[in-house]
Design an enzyme around this catalytic site. Structure first.
Site, PDB file in Angstrom:
ATOM      1  N   ARG A 178      43.410  62.360  39.186  1.00 52.92           N
ATOM      2  CA  ARG A 178      42.357  63.089  40.424  1.00 52.92           C
ATOM      3  C   ARG A 178      41.010  62.737  40.146  1.00 52.92           C
ATOM      4  NH1 ARG A 178      46.696  61.880  41.737  1.00 52.92           N
ATOM      5  NH2 ARG A 178      48.256  63.016  42.847  1.00 52.92           N
ATOM      6  N   SER A 228      48.180  68.745  49.078  1.00 57.78           N
ATOM      7  CA  SER A 228      47.904  69.652  47.905  1.00 57.78           C
ATOM      8  C   SER A 228      46.768  70.100  47.751  1.00 57.78           C
ATOM      9  CB  SER A 228      48.690  68.869  46.815  1.00 57.78           C
ATOM     10  OG  SER A 228      50.041  68.483  47.133  1.00 57.78           O
ATOM     11  N   GLU A 298      41.875  71.049  44.367  1.00 57.68           N
ATOM     12  CA  GLU A 298      41.982  69.542  44.262  1.00 57.68           C
ATOM     13  C   GLU A 298      41.123  69.167  45.522  1.00 57.68           C
ATOM     14  OE1 GLU A 298      45.145  66.114  45.521  1.00 57.68           O
ATOM     15  OE2 GLU A 298      45.730  67.484  43.790  1.00 57.68           O
TER      16      GLU A 298
END
Length: 306
Positions: A178, A228, A298
């Site tokens: 990420r 998510s 995230e």
């Protein structure tokens, strides 16, 4: 920031139709929550993007680049500065042999469909990722064992100050979990060249259908969310930690830990950004107390508190 001055300068760069004052960010983000941005501008080509970047730097104005808004939460006090939206002008895909050349505003699902139609394999994992390909590069987005780093050949970027156009390889993008170097440099992706492999079109479509079925059955796709919410902690799965902490279904205001997948925080209806952030903090504290693991979001959280 002098809003009037910024708007005057932006109107010399692009048509006023593409400039929004007091832009309600709930309308531009998948969470459907959050405050207003002082100004939102949507450049119509690379030249306009470069000029806008030069302008915000010259004015010393805070800004953020936005794609499809699928991984962003704007606090309820809004964003004091300029949102630069990479939109329809950067929405295109063309094929050159085993390569797809994509404008950074193109949705991942559309690129995945184009690959499937061309009989090119390797991008099936992206079929259900809701963001734009520019955002996917920025975050090295992934799903079902695939990540953008596996398929990127090169990415054309405009430098943060608007003065240069650069072509970066996957190695130069320093992509990790990420993460890409764009998060540090502030350079803006404008075009992505993907290298894929010839494959059986029917098998590619079967893989996409399988991923779609798995996603729709296991994720709360009918509610606004940002996917998510938390990064995967090393050695753990965020959703399992949250579920094992007994937090599945927990609500604060209109925000809820999804009953279908505990790794998602959803907007059940009328959630404010504050509801979502309070719920995030409760989840983080409970999981840390029970398991000694600090979950990191995230989702990118920007803007001001009310």
């Amino acid at each position: 920031m002098n809003k009037a001055t910024i708007i005057q300068r932006l109107e010399k760069i692009t048509d006023s139709r593409f400039i929004v004052k007091d832009a309600p960010m709930a309308e531009y983000t998948s969470f459907k929550a959050g405050g207003k941005a002082d100004v939102l501008v949507e450049p119509q080509n690379e030249r306009e993007l470069a000029e806008i970047l030069k302008t915000v730097e010259d004015e010393g104005t805070g800004y953020m680049v936005l794609g499809n808004g699928s991984n962003i939460l704007v606090r309820d006090g809004g964003f004091k500065g300029v949102i630069i939206k990479i939109g329809d002008a950067f929405n295109y895909v063309r094929q050159e042999g085993n390569y797809l050349i994509c404008g950074s505003g193109t949705l991942m699902a559309a690129v995945s469909r184009k690959a499937a139609a061309a009989g090119l394999a390797g991008l099936e994992f992206a079929s259900g990722i809701p963001g734009s390909i520019g955002g996917a590069v920025f975050m090295n987005a992934g799903a079902y064992g695939g990540e953008m780093v596996q398929v990127i050949d090169t990415v054309k970027v405009i430098s943060k100050d608007g003065n240069e156009a650069l072509c970066l390889t996957a190695d130069e993008l320093q992509m990790g979990y990420r993460h890409s170097v764009l998060q540090e440099t502030g350079d803006v992706a404008v075009e992505v060249r993907l290298e894929l492999q010839p494959g059986d079109p029917e098998k590619i479509k079967e893989n996409i259908a399988d991923f779609t079925q798995r996603r729709n059955s296991k994720q709360p796709v009918t509610y606004p969310s940002a996917g998510s919410f938390f990064k995967r902690p090393e050695g753990y799965f965020a959703g399992k930690l949250i579920q094992d902490a007994g937090l599945k279904g927990l609500c604060i205001g209109g925000a809820q830990v999804s009953e279908l997948h505990s790794g998602f925080i959803i907007n059940k209806g009328g959630a404010t950004a504050s509801d979502i952030l309070q719920l995030m903090e409760v989840v983080q504290a409970d999981v840390y107390d029970k398991f000694g693991v600090m979950l990191e979001p995230e989702v990118r959280i920007i803007g001001e508190e009310l």
